[in-house]
Design an enzyme around this catalytic site. Structure first.
Site, PDB file in Angstrom:
ATOM      1  N   GLU A 178       0.836  -1.202   0.000  1.00  0.00           N
ATOM      2  CA  GLU A 178       0.000   0.000   0.000  1.00  0.00           C
ATOM      3  C   GLU A 178       0.877   1.261   0.000  1.00  0.00           C
ATOM      4  O   GLU A 178       1.745   1.427   0.849  1.00  0.00           O
ATOM      5  CB  GLU A 178      -0.911   0.023   1.229  1.00  0.00           C
ATOM      6  CG  GLU A 178      -1.783   1.267   1.304  1.00  0.00           C
ATOM      7  CD  GLU A 178      -2.403   1.484   2.674  1.00  0.00           C
ATOM      8  OE1 GLU A 178      -2.606   2.653   3.045  1.00  0.00           O
ATOM      9  OE2 GLU A 178      -2.661   0.486   3.379  1.00  0.00           O
ATOM     10  N   ARG A 233       7.129   6.191   2.478  1.00  0.00           N
ATOM     11  CA  ARG A 233       7.128   4.795   2.031  1.00  0.00           C
ATOM     12  C   ARG A 233       7.318   4.664   0.522  1.00  0.00           C
ATOM     13  O   ARG A 233       7.754   3.614   0.035  1.00  0.00           O
ATOM     14  CB  ARG A 233       5.819   4.125   2.454  1.00  0.00           C
ATOM     15  CG  ARG A 233       5.758   2.652   2.114  1.00  0.00           C
ATOM     16  CD  ARG A 233       4.425   2.031   2.476  1.00  0.00           C
ATOM     17  NE  ARG A 233       4.317   1.733   3.884  1.00  0.00           N
ATOM     18  CZ  ARG A 233       3.318   1.035   4.429  1.00  0.00           C
ATOM     19  NH1 ARG A 233       2.344   0.587   3.659  1.00  0.00           N
ATOM     20  NH2 ARG A 233       3.279   0.810   5.729  1.00  0.00           N
TER      21      ARG A 233
END
Length: 423
Positions: free
Chosen positions: A347, A386
């Site tokens: 994700e 991320r």
């Protein structure tokens, strides 16, 4: 917080939503009972108060025994009114507490079930031909060779799940975030640098102090919370206000540091910077009319996919199952990038339609011809730390370098390749 009218008029819809989430349906009946008790106690209080007012008008014109009897009754009524008011207040408090329990009612079409019951809506882009498993270097190995990531010293300074971004790693994070903010500004969002400490009522108002409260850092000495997303501060920005939506949604893009305790994630993604306690993020946040929320949600997803295309990684869009939604979300779409080193999806973004759930808690309304009403709130990630993981792994080259996506090059001095330190 749900609309009590919805619970009264369509309790089965609320029960179905709770059931799809895997949460208790009993709270619906408890709410209905508490609402009836509140209305009954309020009716009794108003009846006694009306009698008290009528009696107070009769006393001045009375005399003798009649007046004495009225005075005695007035004293009795005073005590009864006090008791009835206290009972009504208690019933209201009980209802208010119960009203915070149920999660938002999901939008029609959201998959039922838990974490693994999502629906894949589409997959975009070709997965890189890098081999799998041990043949594809992971982001930490690549980041260390570039002099970009230092988890060893991060742990020495702050403990597990902390890190330093060094040299080109720091520049790459700033490139991602600056591209995100530029994209948001071009789309008409107001850029914001937001507070990372918020008051309890703001954190609670956004729905983050429910089942996942143990994920949130609390500063006990000041009774403040560290945010896990600028969504929290942006949701509180217009708390207890009447906003003007006559010219369309109010859209903000918040840049902030974010903090998550990652409680319950022991043993998960312990290597590298996939699951960490501190990171940076640019978050979209929108206030819009309730009837426009579904379309606004699609727009936020569109901007997220624009960013996925900009960093040139293969990704898929999933419709998250009800049991994997946060309490505030009525629907959530995730964009997941392909992670070559683990042959799985990771994700990178999510966007949630919170309908009027947060606005009811935070008192955000708009003025209409028929009075005021609560607005809808939505949020979505436009760039975060991320993303470095997906960029390093998907753009790694056989010689150890990493290709820089074209959209990021202006933010990295025009650099086309990131090369290992010392080369």
């Amino acid at each position: 917080m749900l609309d009590l009218r919805l619970i009264r008029e369509d309790p089965d819809r609320v029960r179905a939503s709770q059931r799809a989430r895997g949460e208790s349906v009993d709270v619906v009946d408890q709410l209905l009972a508490a609402d009836e008790a509140r209305r009954s106690s309020l009716t009794e209080f108003e009846r006694l108060r009306a009698e008290q007012k009528a009696l107070s008008k009769d006393i001045p014109s009375a005399s003798g025994d009649e007046k004495q009897a009225l005075l005695v009754r007035a004293k009795e009524l005073s005590a009864q009114v006090k008791d009835a008011e206290a009972a009504a207040d208690d019933a209201q408090r009980e209802l208010d507490e119960l009203a915070l329990v149920p999660s938002n009612v999901i939008v029609d079409g959201v998959p039922a079930g838990g974490e693994d019951d999502y629906t894949v809506l589409r997959e975009v882009g070709e997965r890189p031909d890098l081999g799998t498993g041990e043949q594809a270097r992971d982001h930490l190995e690549i980041g260390e060779s570039l002099g970009a990531i230092d988890t060893e010293r991060g742990a020495k300074v702050s403990g597990a799940r902390f890190y330093f971004l060094t040299g080109v790693g720091a520049q790459l994070e700033l490139a991602i975030l600056n591209l995100a903010l530029a994209t948001a500004a071009e789309a008409g969002f107001t850029p914001m640098i937001t507070p990372t400490l918020v008051r309890p009522e703001i954190m609670s108002g956004t729905g983050f102090l429910g089942a996942h409260a143990d994920e949130v850092y609390r500063i006990e000495a000041d009774d403040m919370y560290l945010v896990g997303t600028s969504e929290v501060a942006l949701a509180g920005y217009h708390s207890n206000e009447i906003v003007d939506l006559s010219n369309g949604p109010l859209r903000y893009a918040g840049w902030s540091a974010c903090y998550r305790r990652e409680a319950g994630s022991y043993g998960k993604d312990t290597r590298g910077i996939i699951r960490v306690h501190q990171f940076h993020k640019v978050e979209m946040f929108s206030y819009c009319r309730a009837e426009d929320a579904v379309d606004e949600h699609e727009r936020l997803l569109g901007w997220e996919e624009r960013m996925m295309a900009a960093i040139e990684v293969p990704y898929r869009v999933i419709d998250t199952a009800a049991g994997d939604l946060g309490a505030s979300a009525a629907r959530k779409y995730d964009c997941e990038a392909w992670l070559p080193s683990q042959s799985r999806w990771l994700e990178l973004t999510s966007t949630s339609n919170c309908t009027t759930f947060q606005a009811r808690r935070l008192g955000v309304r708009e003025r209409t011809d028929g009075g005021t009403r609560h607005v809808a709130t939505l949020n979505g990630t436009l760039g975060t730390t991320r993303w470095i993981v997906a960029i390093l792994e998907n753009h790694q080259q056989p010689d150890g370098s990493v290709r820089v996506p074209v959209a990021l090059r202006p933010y990295l001095g025009g650099r086309e390749l990131l090369t290992p330190a010392g080369t």
